[in-house]
Design a protein around this motif. Structure first.
Motif, mmCIF file in Angstrom:
data_model
loop_
_atom_site.group_PDB
_atom_site.id
_atom_site.type_symbol
_atom_site.label_atom_id
_atom_site.label_comp_id
_atom_site.label_asym_id
_atom_site.label_seq_id
_atom_site.Cartn_x
_atom_site.Cartn_y
_atom_site.Cartn_z
ATOM 1 N N GLY A 18 0.814 -1.216 0.000
ATOM 2 C CA GLY A 18 0.000 0.000 0.000
ATOM 3 C C GLY A 18 0.842 1.257 0.000
ATOM 4 N N ILE A 37 -6.096 4.360 -0.542
ATOM 5 C CA ILE A 37 -5.428 3.093 -0.837
ATOM 6 C C ILE A 37 -5.700 2.061 0.253
ATOM 7 C CG2 ILE A 37 -3.146 2.007 -1.030
ATOM 8 C CD1 ILE A 37 -2.288 4.520 -2.595
ATOM 9 N N LEU A 38 -5.654 2.483 1.504
ATOM 10 C CA LEU A 38 -5.972 1.560 2.592
ATOM 11 C C LEU A 38 -7.421 1.091 2.523
ATOM 12 C CD1 LEU A 38 -4.106 3.042 5.672
ATOM 13 C CD2 LEU A 38 -3.595 0.939 4.442
ATOM 14 N N PHE A 41 -7.587 -1.623 -0.318
ATOM 15 C CA PHE A 41 -6.993 -2.888 0.125
ATOM 16 C C PHE A 41 -7.864 -3.562 1.181
ATOM 17 C CE2 PHE A 41 -2.295 -3.117 -1.128
ATOM 18 C CZ PHE A 41 -2.524 -2.435 -2.302
#
Length: 121
Positions: A18, A37-38, A41
Motif C-alpha cells: 500500500g 489506498i488503505l 486494500f
C-alpha cells in the motif's frame, strides 16, 4: 504459504504494498491518497473474507448440486453426484477465511485512524 500463516507478516506486506502504491501513484503526498489506498486494500480483503465465509457455511452447496443435476440430465447421465464430486464448502479453508477477514479489518481500522487524523487537522 508460510506468509499466509503469519497474520502480522501478511499485514506488514499489505502495508508495504500500500505504501508503494501510495508513493508511486499519488500526485502529491497527501494523507487522503493513503486513506483511499488503505480503503481499497481493506475492502478487497474484507469482501473476499466475507464471501469465502459464506461459501464455507454451505450457502452455495445447493446451487452447485442443482447445476450438477441439471447438467447430468441434459447429458443423459444417471449419477447426479459421484463420490469424487465435492461441494464448495469443503474446498474453503477456515484459516484463510479468518486471515482474510483479519487483514481487511486491520486495514480498515488503520484507515479510520488516519481518517480521524485527516479531519482533526
Amino acid at each position: 504459504m508460510k506468509l499466509l500463516k503469519n497474520k502480522w507478516a501478511l499485514l506488514s506486506l499489505n502495508l508495504a504494498v500500500g505504501l508503494a502504491f501510495f508513493l508511486i501513484t499519488a500526485p502529491a503526498l497527501q494523507l487522503k491518497h493513503m486513506i483511499n489506498i488503505l480503503f481499497y486494500f481493506g475492502a478487497c480483503w474484507l469482501f473476499v473474507g466475507i464471501f469465502l465465509w459464506t461459501v464455507h457455511g454451505g450457502f452455495f452447496d445447493g446451487v452447485v448440486y442443482g447445476f450438477r443435476k441439471s447438467f447430468e440430465r441434459s447429458f443423459k447421465r444417471n449419477d447426479y453426484l459421484s463420490e469424487n464430486d465435492t461441494v464448495p464448502s469443503e474446498k474453503v479453508s477456515i484459516s484463510f477465511v479468518k486471515a482474510a477477514c483479519f487483514q481487511g479489518f486491520c486495514l480498515l481500522v488503520l484507515m479510520l485512524i488516519l481518517l480521524t487524523r485527516f479531519y482533526a487537522a
